[in-house]
Design a protein around this motif. Structure first.
Motif, PDB file in Angstrom:
ATOM      1  N   CYS A 144     -69.381 121.290  -9.713  1.00 52.46           N
ATOM      2  CA  CYS A 144     -68.780 122.535  -9.235  1.00 52.46           C
ATOM      3  C   CYS A 144     -68.975 123.654 -10.273  1.00 52.46           C
ATOM      4  O   CYS A 144     -69.032 123.395 -11.477  1.00 52.46           O
ATOM      5  N   SER A 145     -69.048 124.871  -9.791  1.00 53.85           N
ATOM      6  CA  SER A 145     -69.196 126.025 -10.665  1.00 53.85           C
ATOM      7  C   SER A 145     -67.870 126.307 -11.365  1.00 53.85           C
ATOM      8  O   SER A 145     -66.854 126.557 -10.709  1.00 53.85           O
ATOM      9  N   GLU A 146     -67.873 126.277 -12.685  1.00 57.15           N
ATOM     10  CA  GLU A 146     -66.647 126.523 -13.437  1.00 57.15           C
ATOM     11  C   GLU A 146     -66.228 127.980 -13.376  1.00 57.15           C
ATOM     12  O   GLU A 146     -65.076 128.317 -13.707  1.00 57.15           O
ATOM     13  N   GLU A 147     -67.123 128.869 -12.961  1.00 54.39           N
ATOM     14  CA  GLU A 147     -66.775 130.279 -12.826  1.00 54.39           C
ATOM     15  C   GLU A 147     -65.982 130.549 -11.546  1.00 54.39           C
ATOM     16  O   GLU A 147     -65.250 131.537 -11.459  1.00 54.39           O
ATOM     17  N   ASP A 148     -66.164 129.697 -10.549  1.00 56.87           N
ATOM     18  CA  ASP A 148     -65.519 129.918  -9.251  1.00 56.87           C
ATOM     19  C   ASP A 148     -64.431 128.902  -8.928  1.00 56.87           C
ATOM     20  O   ASP A 148     -63.589 129.153  -8.065  1.00 56.87           O
ATOM     21  N   VAL A 149     -64.441 127.758  -9.593  1.00 53.14           N
ATOM     22  CA  VAL A 149     -63.468 126.703  -9.330  1.00 53.14           C
ATOM     23  C   VAL A 149     -62.697 126.409 -10.612  1.00 53.14           C
ATOM     24  O   VAL A 149     -63.295 126.271 -11.686  1.00 53.14           O
ATOM     25  N   ILE A 150     -61.370 126.340 -10.493  1.00 50.18           N
ATOM     26  CA  ILE A 150     -60.545 126.005 -11.653  1.00 50.18           C
ATOM     27  C   ILE A 150     -60.639 124.502 -11.875  1.00 50.18           C
ATOM     28  O   ILE A 150     -60.134 123.696 -11.074  1.00 50.18           O
ATOM     29  N   ILE A 151     -61.306 124.116 -12.951  1.00 50.56           N
ATOM     30  CA  ILE A 151     -61.499 122.699 -13.268  1.00 50.56           C
ATOM     31  C   ILE A 151     -60.803 122.409 -14.586  1.00 50.56           C
ATOM     32  O   ILE A 151     -61.161 122.965 -15.631  1.00 50.56           O
ATOM     33  N   GLU A 152     -59.803 121.563 -14.536  1.00 45.88           N
ATOM     34  CA  GLU A 152     -59.065 121.220 -15.748  1.00 45.88           C
ATOM     35  C   GLU A 152     -58.320 119.906 -15.515  1.00 45.88           C
ATOM     36  O   GLU A 152     -58.046 119.529 -14.363  1.00 45.88           O
ATOM     37  N   PRO A 153     -58.026 119.187 -16.593  1.00 41.76           N
ATOM     38  CA  PRO A 153     -57.285 117.928 -16.439  1.00 41.76           C
ATOM     39  C   PRO A 153     -55.842 118.196 -16.043  1.00 41.76           C
ATOM     40  O   PRO A 153     -55.235 119.183 -16.463  1.00 41.76           O
ATOM     41  N   LYS A 154     -55.304 117.304 -15.206  1.00 38.82           N
ATOM     42  CA  LYS A 154     -53.909 117.435 -14.769  1.00 38.82           C
ATOM     43  C   LYS A 154     -53.056 116.368 -15.439  1.00 38.82           C
ATOM     44  O   LYS A 154     -53.555 115.306 -15.810  1.00 38.82           O
ATOM     45  N   PRO A 155     -51.771 116.622 -15.561  1.00 40.54           N
ATOM     46  CA  PRO A 155     -50.886 115.596 -16.123  1.00 40.54           C
ATOM     47  C   PRO A 155     -50.877 114.336 -15.251  1.00 40.54           C
ATOM     48  O   PRO A 155     -51.203 114.381 -14.062  1.00 40.54           O
ATOM     49  N   MET A 156     -50.476 113.236 -15.825  1.00 36.26           N
ATOM     50  CA  MET A 156     -50.499 111.964 -15.119  1.00 36.26           C
ATOM     51  C   MET A 156     -49.599 111.953 -13.881  1.00 36.26           C
ATOM     52  O   MET A 156     -49.921 111.332 -12.871  1.00 36.26           O
ATOM     53  N   PHE A 157     -48.473 112.683 -13.943  1.00 42.64           N
ATOM     54  CA  PHE A 157     -47.547 112.629 -12.813  1.00 42.64           C
ATOM     55  C   PHE A 157     -48.113 113.323 -11.568  1.00 42.64           C
ATOM     56  O   PHE A 157     -47.581 113.173 -10.475  1.00 42.64           O
ATOM     57  N   CYS A 158     -49.204 114.077 -11.733  1.00 46.43           N
ATOM     58  CA  CYS A 158     -49.785 114.774 -10.579  1.00 46.43           C
ATOM     59  C   CYS A 158     -50.372 113.793  -9.566  1.00 46.43           C
ATOM     60  O   CYS A 158     -50.456 114.105  -8.377  1.00 46.43           O
TER      61      CYS A 158
END
Length: 328
Positions: A135-149
């Motif tokens: 995915c394009s990092e400029e158009d999609v928010i890509i980041e790790p989420k906490p475990m409880f997610c």
């Protein structure tokens, strides 16, 4: 010397009428065919049906038994092969041939967004996870989420999770992606899925299959799980009751009112119901009907009457047509 009188057979057009009436009379009438109970090795039970008039009208024309004998689900985005149907835990498992699979590895084919008709009683299961690749990092928010997610996704934002367990442990092919990126995101609507695919190379769907009674007795497999409701009515239960004939729940294809499909006839209640008011509805079930219709019976009777009238009036003419025995 006594003369020999030769009586010739009736003219050809009279022979044809006689033969037609004879064949129709001797042809045994057959009743409405049963609703098909399987397609491609997959059982078809209520509320579904692959023959119009079978099952519940809520799922009318959604399942299709293809010419090749494979069961498919019809949706706004296309027709998808059905892998399995569970009636105890009501859901359908679908295969989307356009989605990424292990054989593709780092080659991402053109895909399309899967969608369901929201007016039906079908819904995407929350047991589905969607993985998006490159995915394009400029158009999609890509980041790790906490475990409880993973347990409480509603408490997290709409970013695409780059630390997803499934991205790190792809089912059946953990290292297939190589250097390609992966993140997990659950689209809440078809439009959000289309937007994701606009900025991502491809995607796939993984569902969690239950293998035990515990909440963690699950394995991840590729496919789309679609949940469905089973509308339970007293009339359908009565129709299916073996003590009352063991009929099949169906509906009138014109009015979509309930019908109990029985051996040789259809009824409004059950197959042992003595009220024959519903029998006239046989013609509106779109199954295979080869019985002689009422109009056909009238035509046969008229043909027999006409044949007898012609024979009574026609003199013995040794095969010569005259004004007395002329048909046309």
């Amino acid at each position: 010397m006594a003369s020999l009188l030769t009586i010739k057979s009736p003219p050809p057009h009279l022979q044809r009428i006689h033969l037609l009436v004879f064949v129709i009379i001797l042809t045994p009438a057959q009743s409405t065919s049963h609703c098909r109970t399987s397609c491609g090795g997959i059982l078809i039970h209520y509320p579904f049906g692959v023959d119009d008039g079978c099952g519940s009208p809520y799922y009318r024309r959604l399942l299709v038994c293809s010419e090749t004998g494979n069961l498919e689900l019809r949706t706004p985005s296309g027709r998808y092969p059905v892998r399995n149907i569970s009636y105890t835990d009501p859901h359908i498992l679908l295969i989307d041939p356009f989605m990424w699979n292990c054989m593709d590895r780092g080659n991402f084919r053109a895909t399309r967004a899967f969608s369901l008709d929201t007016s039906t009683h079908l819904s995407l299961s929350p047991q589905n996870d969607y993985l998006f690749f490159n995915c394009s990092e400029e158009d999609v928010i890509i980041e790790p989420k906490p475990m409880f997610c993973e347990r409480y996704p509603d408490r997290c934002d709409s970013s695409c999770d780059s630390s997803s367990y499934l991205c790190r442990h792809l089912p059946q092919c953990a290292s297939a992606l190589g250097s390609s990126s992966c993140c997990s995101y659950y689209p809440k609507a078809t439009e959000s899925l289309r937007l994701m695919l606009k900025y991502c190379a491809s995607y796939t769907s993984v569902y969690w299959r239950n293998i035990g009674a515990g909440p963690y007795d699950q394995v991840a497999e590729y496919g789309i799980r679609v949940d469905f409701d089973i509308p339970v009515t007293t009339r359908c239960l009565t129709c299916q009751d073996n003590l009352k004939g063991g009929g099949t729940c169906g509906f009138d294809t014109q009015t979509e009112s309930f019908l109990c499909i029985c051996e040789g006839r259809n009824d409004t209640a059950s197959c042992k119901d003595r009220d024959f008011s519903g029998h006239g509805k046989t013609a509106v079930i779109a199954g295979t009907v080869t019985a002689v219709s009422g109009a056909g019976a009238i035509g046969i009777a008229a043909g027999i009457w006409f044949w007898r009238k012609v024979r009574a009036k026609a003199p013995v003419t040794c095969g010569v047509q005259s004004n007395d025995n002329r048909l046309f």
